[in-house]
Design an enzyme around this catalytic site. Structure first.
Site, PDB file in Angstrom:
ATOM      1  N   LYS A  48       0.855  -1.183   0.000  1.00 44.42           N
ATOM      2  CA  LYS A  48       0.000   0.000   0.000  1.00 44.42           C
ATOM      3  C   LYS A  48       0.893   1.236   0.000  1.00 44.42           C
ATOM      4  O   LYS A  48       1.670   1.455   0.933  1.00 44.42           O
ATOM      5  CB  LYS A  48      -0.917   0.008   1.218  1.00 44.42           C
ATOM      6  CG  LYS A  48      -1.889   1.193   1.249  1.00 44.42           C
ATOM      7  CD  LYS A  48      -2.801   1.106   2.460  1.00 44.42           C
ATOM      8  CE  LYS A  48      -3.767   2.273   2.519  1.00 44.42           C
ATOM      9  NZ  LYS A  48      -4.639   2.206   3.714  1.00 44.42           N
ATOM     10  N   LYS A  85      -2.192  -1.648  -3.625  1.00 42.70           N
ATOM     11  CA  LYS A  85      -3.048  -0.460  -3.611  1.00 42.70           C
ATOM     12  C   LYS A  85      -2.158   0.776  -3.660  1.00 42.70           C
ATOM     13  O   LYS A  85      -1.231   0.876  -2.852  1.00 42.70           O
ATOM     14  CB  LYS A  85      -3.898  -0.443  -2.329  1.00 42.70           C
ATOM     15  CG  LYS A  85      -4.815   0.769  -2.198  1.00 42.70           C
ATOM     16  CD  LYS A  85      -5.579   0.727  -0.884  1.00 42.70           C
ATOM     17  CE  LYS A  85      -6.525   1.927  -0.766  1.00 42.70           C
ATOM     18  NZ  LYS A  85      -7.273   1.919   0.507  1.00 42.70           N
TER      19      LYS A  85
END
Length: 330
Positions: A200, A252
């Site tokens: 992320k 992400k």
């Protein structure tokens, strides 16, 4: 033309008709691969539009149940839930309150759709803290990794008790997957899986999400989310999460990190772990804004975006277009 040697190999033969193109297509995009992220606002009597994400709302509990039922009917197989509480504090206490909005929402959706959808809960404190960070702060105002893990363990137990099929630790704390796995197993929730937000990145594309969760963020998250310049680090994080017990790993954002997604998919594939990718709020907002201005054709752009994420290696995609895209695919 008679002096030009005609080609023997003609790749265009396999593009002549829609049926031919379907016959040889390398990448499948199907409703079952899509997960719908949804926001639920405490105290809301009706859905509240999110201005930077046209078509996306902060749901009331009633509208959330309806949207979940529609997602199941459309052929989706998962929803990811985010809570928007009325009150926040330094420790994010609403995240671990069994009567907190996120935990009530998990129970609501499970009661509405049963096993038709995998109900997932975002396991992070940022929506619930008054400083907007993903963990608790120490005396110097820094995110305290190990103190935060204790809060994550409690969140995992409460979400599992509410009925979550997967929990999604998304705070990028070192060791978070191991702690969450131990907490779940210790509470008798061995069957609850972990969708780890493994790679992320600290991204500029999260802006609309901050509106969606009424973020109180002070400063930035660069000390715990990953540096956009690093790809190998994303693979390392995913492999560490797999060692700690992650059932699914995720990259992400998706679009600006398709190279990372490909690397993570290759590495996770060697040990048989599925890979998810999150088509995030800023990616959604860019397409919606361009389409609203007539600069691109909206439906093909949505499907091309999602297909690109699948082609890069995602087994499943979290996307705000999930229910609508499922209708396109039908």
């Amino acid at each position: 033309m008679s002096d030009i040697q005609r080609p023997v190999v003609r790749p265009r033969r396999l593009r002549t008709t829609p049926a031919m193109r379907d016959l040889v297509a390398e990448t499948e995009l199907a409703a079952r691969q899509l997960v719908l992220p949804m926001f639920v606002r405490e105290g809301a009597g009706e859905p509240v539009p999110i201005s930077s994400m046209p078509g996306v709302v902060q749901h009331s509990r009633d509208s959330l149940r309806k949207a979940a039922a529609e997602a199941a009917e459309a052929g989706l197989r998962g929803v990811m839930l985010f809570g928007v509480p009325e009150r926040k504090d330094a420790s994010g206490s609403g995240a671990t309150d069994p009567d907190g909005i996120l935990n009530l929402a998990i129970a609501d959706v499970v009661a509405e759709v049963g096993d038709a959808l995998v109900v997932m809960g975002d396991l992070c404190l940022d929506e619930f803290t008054d400083h907007g960070h993903c963990g608790v702060l120490d005396a110097a105002g820094r995110v305290d990794n190990d103190a935060t893990l204790e809060r994550y363990a409690e969140m995992a137990r409460v979400q599992a008790a509410a009925g979550a099929g997967l929990v999604g630790p998304s705070g990028m704390m070192d060791g978070q997957v191991a702690v969450v796995r131990a907490a779940l197993d210790g509470a008798g929730h061995e069957d609850v899986g972990i969708l780890a937000y493994s790679a992320k990145y600290a991204s500029a594309f999260y802006g609309p999400f901050r509106e969606a969760v009424d973020s109180s963020l002070q400063g930035d998250r660069r000390t715990y989310q990953q540096d956009a310049r690093n790809a190998r680090e994303g693979v390392r994080e995913a492999l560490l999460d797999i060692e700690e017990g992650a059932d699914i790993v995720m990259v992400k954002p998706a679009l600006a990190y398709l190279d990372v997604l490909r690397r993570v998919a290759d590495a996770a594939g060697e040990v048989g772990v599925p890979v998810a990718a999150y088509n995030i709020s800023g990616e959604y907002a860019m397409v919606e804004a361009a389409a609203a201005n007539g600069w691109i054709d909206r439906e093909p752009a949505i499907l091309e975006t999602l297909t690109a994420i699948r082609r890069a290696g995602a087994d499943m995609i979290l996307t705000y277009w999930a229910t609508e895209a499922a209708a396109f695919l039908r």
